[in-house]
Design an enzyme around this catalytic site. Structure first.
Site, PDB file in Angstrom:
ATOM      1  N   LYS A  85       0.817  -1.209   0.000  1.00 55.95           N
ATOM      2  CA  LYS A  85       0.000   0.000   0.000  1.00 55.95           C
ATOM      3  C   LYS A  85       0.854   1.264   0.000  1.00 55.95           C
ATOM      4  CE  LYS A  85      -0.673   0.225   5.025  1.00 55.95           C
ATOM      5  NZ  LYS A  85      -1.665   0.201   6.104  1.00 55.95           N
ATOM      6  N   ASP A  86       2.156   1.135   0.266  1.00 51.67           N
ATOM      7  CA  ASP A  86       3.053   2.291   0.223  1.00 51.67           C
ATOM      8  C   ASP A  86       3.553   2.606  -1.185  1.00 51.67           C
ATOM      9  OD1 ASP A  86       2.839   2.641   2.919  1.00 51.67           O
ATOM     10  OD2 ASP A  86       4.763   1.729   3.422  1.00 51.67           O
ATOM     11  N   ARG A 134      -9.392   6.296   6.466  1.00 50.18           N
ATOM     12  CA  ARG A 134     -10.012   5.908   7.727  1.00 50.18           C
ATOM     13  C   ARG A 134     -10.864   7.037   8.285  1.00 50.18           C
ATOM     14  NH1 ARG A 134      -4.424   3.319   9.360  1.00 50.18           N
ATOM     15  NH2 ARG A 134      -4.762   1.150   8.743  1.00 50.18           N
ATOM     16  N   CYS A 244     -10.632  11.712  -9.249  1.00 47.12           N
ATOM     17  CA  CYS A 244     -11.001  12.438  -8.041  1.00 47.12           C
ATOM     18  C   CYS A 244      -9.829  12.389  -7.069  1.00 47.12           C
ATOM     19  CB  CYS A 244     -12.262  11.839  -7.403  1.00 47.12           C
ATOM     20  SG  CYS A 244     -12.000  10.226  -6.632  1.00 47.12           S
TER      21      CYS A 244
END
Length: 369
Positions: A85-86, A134, A244
């Protein structure tokens, strides 16, 4: 017919200095050592490890990968291990992800005072995270929680709960699992409530594209199902980045369908204040995660995700209260965060700990979309 073993190699593995990064890299190194290779860990310091600025202001996930990739391209190391995810979704010229090993549980988890769940924290409870994704999904739950932008390693973040500065922190379950700290988890958050970051829980083992020997040694670590799932998730992210700038979550799973294995893909796009919360899902061929991810991104944009074009808006934090000397914000052990309810202001509550020689790892880093 089995693949013939590669000749034993002496390899230099580039890793960030954090406890989590070195644990992940050591796990990969041990897999290679079991196959007869010699592996040396080489510590690389990244901008994300040394700066106390918010991840969004630093430019998102690329700050953790750039230094490792530079060391690879300059021949200082032979391969690197990243939290997937990095990694930015745009391929790096000259490099290739040689392996995506089997994935840890990708869910987010809550560590809280008194072992309370999200639903038990109560309105006004302050939850810390460094992730806009989150923040958006916590706001969308409508629980009345306040969210504080934080930085720092796992110890630093959990200490904010234990010291009473926060009621809870949201972290990636995978990082706590790899560090052997799952006993501190109060709740594993259902993906129906909070979809993880694309690629969360997975590792990316990267090397130079022209290094055929290292590439052959690493390829045996690849898990096809994990690669299929993260390819679909990252395809959603890549397509939405062009459409977006909102926080994005995605989760793909290989499931049994009527005609055999299928790929089930869910995704979220929303606003950090909870005013917009769009979730969609698709099922498709397990053999083409890229196409499925792009199709789902198109659905999200068509159904309203395109309304979130433009830079992310965050509510400004008020001026921090001053100490009697006027030198800075007042603080004392157990003090609540200075921001008002809902604030995710630019100044992090916690940053790298200069009192130790170990740089912090960022278990919840995600691209700041």
């Amino acid at each position: 017919m089995s693949t013939p073993p590669t000749a034993a190699l002496t390899l230099r593995l580039g890793t960030r200095r954090s406890a989590l990064a070195t644990t992940q890299s050591t796990w990969v190194a041990d897999l290679l050592r079991a196959r007869g290779h010699s592996v040396e860990l080489v510590e690389i310091v990244t901008e994300g490890d040394t700066s106390t600025a918010s991840l969004a202001s630093l430019g998102g996930t690329g700050v953790f990968a750039a230094a490792l990739r530079r060391a690879l391209l300059e021949g200082e190391v032979d391969f690197a291990v990243h939290s997937l995810k990095d990694l930015p979704t745009t391929p790096e010229p000259g490099l290739v992800i040689a392996a995506v090993p089997v994935r840890e549980d990708p869910r987010d988890v809550l560590v809280s005072s008194g072992g309370r769940t999200l639903g038990e924290l109560g309105e006004g409870a302050v939850v810390g995270t460094g992730s806009p994704r989150r923040v958006a999904q916590l706001a969308a739950l409508g629980l009345g929680l306040s969210v504080k932008d934080i930085r720092g390693n796992v110890d630093t973040r959990i200490a904010l709960v234990k010291d009473g500065a926060l009621d809870g922190v949201v972290l990636a379950r995978a990082g706590l699992a790899r560090l052997g700290r799952l006993d501190e988890v109060a709740e594993a958050i259902d993906p129906l409530q909070m979809l993880p970051a694309p690629g969360q829980g997975a590792l990316a083992v990267e090397c130079r594209a022209d290094d055929s020997a290292t590439l052959a040694a690493l390829e045996v670590l690849d898990d096809p199902d994990t690669r299929t799932c993260v390819t679909a998730e990252r395809a959603v992210l890549a397509a939405l980045e062009a459409g977006c700038s909102a926080p994005v979550g995605a989760l793909a799973e290989v499931v049994e369908g009527e005609d055999g294995l299928e790929l089930s893909l869910r995704a979220f796009v929303g606003a950090v204040d909870g005013s917009f919360d769009l979730r969609r899902s698709l099922v498709g061929s397990a053999g083409d995660g890229e196409a499925l991810g792009r199709r789902l991104a198109a659905v999200l944009l068509e159904d309203g995700g395109d309304l979130l074009r433009g830079p992310e808006e965050r509510p400004p934090a008020p001026p921090a209260p001053q100490t009697s000397s006027g030198d800075g914000p007042a603080s004392h052990p157990g003090a609540p965060p200075p921001d008002p309810p809902g604030a995710t202001g630019p100044d992090p509550l916690a940053g790298p700990d200069s009192s130790t020689d170990r740089k912090p790892e960022h278990d919840s880093t995600e691209r700041a979309l």
